[in-house]
Scaffold this active site. Structure first.
Site, short mmCIF file in Angstrom:
data_model
loop_
_atom_site.label_atom_id
_atom_site.label_comp_id
_atom_site.label_asym_id
_atom_site.label_seq_id
_atom_site.Cartn_x
_atom_site.Cartn_y
_atom_site.Cartn_z
N HIS A 67 -14.40 -6.18 -56.16
CA HIS A 67 -14.70 -6.12 -57.60
C HIS A 67 -15.76 -5.03 -57.80
O HIS A 67 -16.57 -4.78 -56.91
CB HIS A 67 -15.25 -7.49 -58.00
CG HIS A 67 -15.47 -7.70 -59.46
ND1 HIS A 67 -16.57 -7.21 -60.13
CD2 HIS A 67 -14.76 -8.38 -60.38
CE1 HIS A 67 -16.51 -7.58 -61.39
NE2 HIS A 67 -15.42 -8.29 -61.58
N ASP B 29 -19.19 -12.08 -51.49
CA ASP B 29 -19.03 -12.26 -52.93
C ASP B 29 -18.12 -13.47 -53.10
O ASP B 29 -16.91 -13.40 -52.89
CB ASP B 29 -18.41 -10.98 -53.51
CG ASP B 29 -17.95 -11.16 -54.95
OD1 ASP B 29 -17.99 -12.30 -55.46
OD2 ASP B 29 -17.55 -10.15 -55.56
N GLN C 224 -14.95 -15.90 -56.67
CA GLN C 224 -13.63 -16.54 -56.83
C GLN C 224 -13.38 -17.62 -55.79
O GLN C 224 -12.32 -18.24 -55.78
CB GLN C 224 -12.52 -15.48 -56.75
CG GLN C 224 -12.57 -14.44 -57.83
CD GLN C 224 -12.35 -15.03 -59.22
OE1 GLN C 224 -11.83 -16.13 -59.39
NE2 GLN C 224 -12.77 -14.30 -60.24
N LYS D 155 -17.76 -19.45 -63.54
CA LYS D 155 -16.42 -19.56 -62.93
C LYS D 155 -16.27 -20.91 -62.22
O LYS D 155 -15.20 -21.29 -61.80
CB LYS D 155 -16.19 -18.42 -61.94
CG LYS D 155 -16.16 -17.04 -62.62
CD LYS D 155 -15.79 -15.96 -61.67
CE LYS D 155 -16.19 -14.59 -62.15
NZ LYS D 155 -15.27 -14.01 -63.13
N CYS E 285 -11.46 -5.18 -63.09
CA CYS E 285 -12.71 -4.65 -62.52
C CYS E 285 -12.53 -4.30 -61.05
O CYS E 285 -13.43 -4.54 -60.23
CB CYS E 285 -13.87 -5.64 -62.68
SG CYS E 285 -14.28 -5.96 -64.38
C1 LIG Z 1 -14.68 -11.28 -57.05
C2 LIG Z 1 -15.66 -11.13 -58.17
N1 LIG Z 1 -16.87 -10.64 -57.92
C3 LIG Z 1 -17.79 -10.52 -58.87
C4 LIG Z 1 -17.54 -10.86 -60.17
C5 LIG Z 1 -18.61 -10.70 -61.20
O1 LIG Z 1 -19.00 -11.93 -61.67
P1 LIG Z 1 -20.01 -12.04 -62.92
O2 LIG Z 1 -19.43 -11.19 -63.99
O3 LIG Z 1 -20.00 -13.49 -63.25
O4 LIG Z 1 -21.33 -11.56 -62.45
C6 LIG Z 1 -16.28 -11.36 -60.50
C7 LIG Z 1 -15.93 -11.68 -61.90
O5 LIG Z 1 -14.81 -11.62 -62.30
C8 LIG Z 1 -15.33 -11.52 -59.47
O6 LIG Z 1 -14.11 -12.00 -59.73
#
Ligand SMILES: Cc1ncc(COP(=O)(O)O)c(C=O)c1O
Length: 418
Positions: A135, A212, A215, A238, A376
């Protein structure tokens, strides 16, 4: 660790989805005259009444600032805030409560590590290793750090199914690698990465690992001590909790060594104009008034999910993902993007030549919420040779009827665009 793709074990408790859905008032509504079919939980999940009530109750009865007041309300707010930290610690099986830092979300957690650990450890010519399925929030903070330090961003490749090429990854871990940062579960493909192996690979070369978990936290049982990673980031919103709150888990030894990030109230031990000494963990990294209500809401979300049981959730989602994968494969012209062997609740797809945005718009008219775009993950889209995909993502409150509605909607899309 419970992967959704693992076979169901005999005796796994069943989730009563209809009962569960009653806990989510938002799901009861009709949109555009149709019952809402919410298939966008990877973007943000819906919140159970227990979370909404916990936040309301905090504001109705306990609202005060934390860690400072001598009065009863402040005591209660502090207690509730710190109780949530304890809930997070137990939920992810961290060794210590002070390893749980409350942040705004995954993005802020990763930026915190880049700006503290990264700034103090990375020198010109050093390398940060990520993967092709990250991401943007696990790419850009490292790019910014590399630019500032004259360091190099390396990227481990994936195959066409969206699985990491582990041999290549291993080859990229070199003497200048200062950190390996990768997704536990890919938001665009659903791939679950084989973390035990990867963490071991990195640690053999004394390279710390940041995961990270944005998900993963909503779907998989997490165990920091078993996983052995150095940092783990996830977002409350999430995980059926509120927006504005998230968690950075870090191993004590590393957090102790890292300089603070933001300066301000609560992160200090003493301040003079000549010198400031910093607070102990975790407060060193929690400058200013934190999102108290958010932390309390996240604690309630963790209680809710834990009461349902991660194994029951995983079993239900495993069943639903298999059902949805098969159902989508039957739609003429549909191509799944992301077909890893180990997957969590994400179905990315293309439908003939129809632009994903058009798919999303037609489905929206049917009351079906999905996400369309690059998710993203623009470098990943480029690697897969697509500009965008349509993405349906599942949570434990989804049922087979939702998948059937999606399939019926996709047939409508075909009618409109053929
Ligand atoms: C794999 C992953 N990493 C990071 C993020 C970023 O999360 P946040 O926008 O809640 O900081 C997301 C959000 O969609 C994600 O799916």
């Amino acid at each position: 660790m419970t992967a959704l793709s693992q076979p169901l074990r005999a005796g796994t408790p069943r989730l009563d989805v209809e009962r569960v859905r009653k806990d989510f008032p938002i799901l009861e509504q009709r949109v555009r005259g149709k019952p809402l079919v919410y298939l966008d939980s990877a973007a943000t999940s819906q919140k159970p009444r227990a979370v909404i009530d916990a936040i309301a109750s905090y504001y109705l009865q306990d609202n005060a600032n934390v860690h400072r007041g001598v009065h009863l309300l402040s005591e209660r707010a502090t207690q509730a805030y710190e109780d949530s930290r304890g809930r997070v610690k137990r939920f992810i099986n961290a060794a210590h409560e002070h390893e749980i830092i409350f942040v705004r979300g995954t993005t802020e957690a990763i930026n915190l590590v880049a700006q503290t650990y990264g700034k103090s450890r990375v020198r010109a010519g050093d390398e940060i290793l990520i993967t092709a399925m990250e991401h943007h929030s696990n790419i850009v903070p490292w790019q910014m750090l590399c630019e500032e330090k004259g360091a190099v961003l390396r990227v481990a490749p994936i195959d066409d199914d969206g699985q990491l090429l582990l041999d290549e990854l291993e080859r990229l871990i070199g003497p200048r690698t200062r950190l390996l940062a990768l997704a536990h579960v890919s938001n665009a493909l659903g791939t679950i990465n084989p973390l035990r192996r990867i963490v071991e690979m990195a640690h053999r070369r004394k390279v710390p690992v940041l995961l990270d978990g944005a998900q993963a936290a909503p779907h998989l049982a997490l165990d920091m001590q078993a996983l052995g990673c150095d940092f783990y980031a996830f977002s409350g919103h999430k995980l059926f909790g509120p927006t504005g709150i998230g968690v950075l888990y870090g191993r004590s030894e590393l957090l102790e060594e890292m300089p603070p990030w933001q300066g301000g109230g609560d992160m200090i031990s003493s301040v003079t104009f000549e010198k400031t000494t910093y607070n102990k963990l975790p407060y060193k990294f929690e400058a200013g008034t934190p999102d108290i209500a958010g932390a309390i809401g996240l604690g309630a979300a963790i209680d809710y999910v834990s009461a349902l049981g991660l194994s029951a959730i995983a079993a239900h989602e495993h069943d639903l993902l298999a059902y949805a994968t098969e159902a989508l494969r039957q739609v003429p012209g549909l191509r799944l993007v992301g077909t890893a062997k180990e997957k969590a609740s994400v179905l990315s797809f293309l439908l003939g030549d129809v632009h994903p945005h058009d798919i999303g718009t037609v489905l929206d008219r049917e009351g079906i919420a999905i996400r369309t775009g690059h998710h993203c993950a623009q470098p990943l889209m480029r690697r897969l040779g697509v500009a965008a995909t349509a993405r349906a993502s599942l949570a434990f409150y989804n049922r087979r009827e939702d998948v059937d509605a999606l399939v019926a909607g996709l047939h409508k899309v075909r009618e409109v665009f053929e």
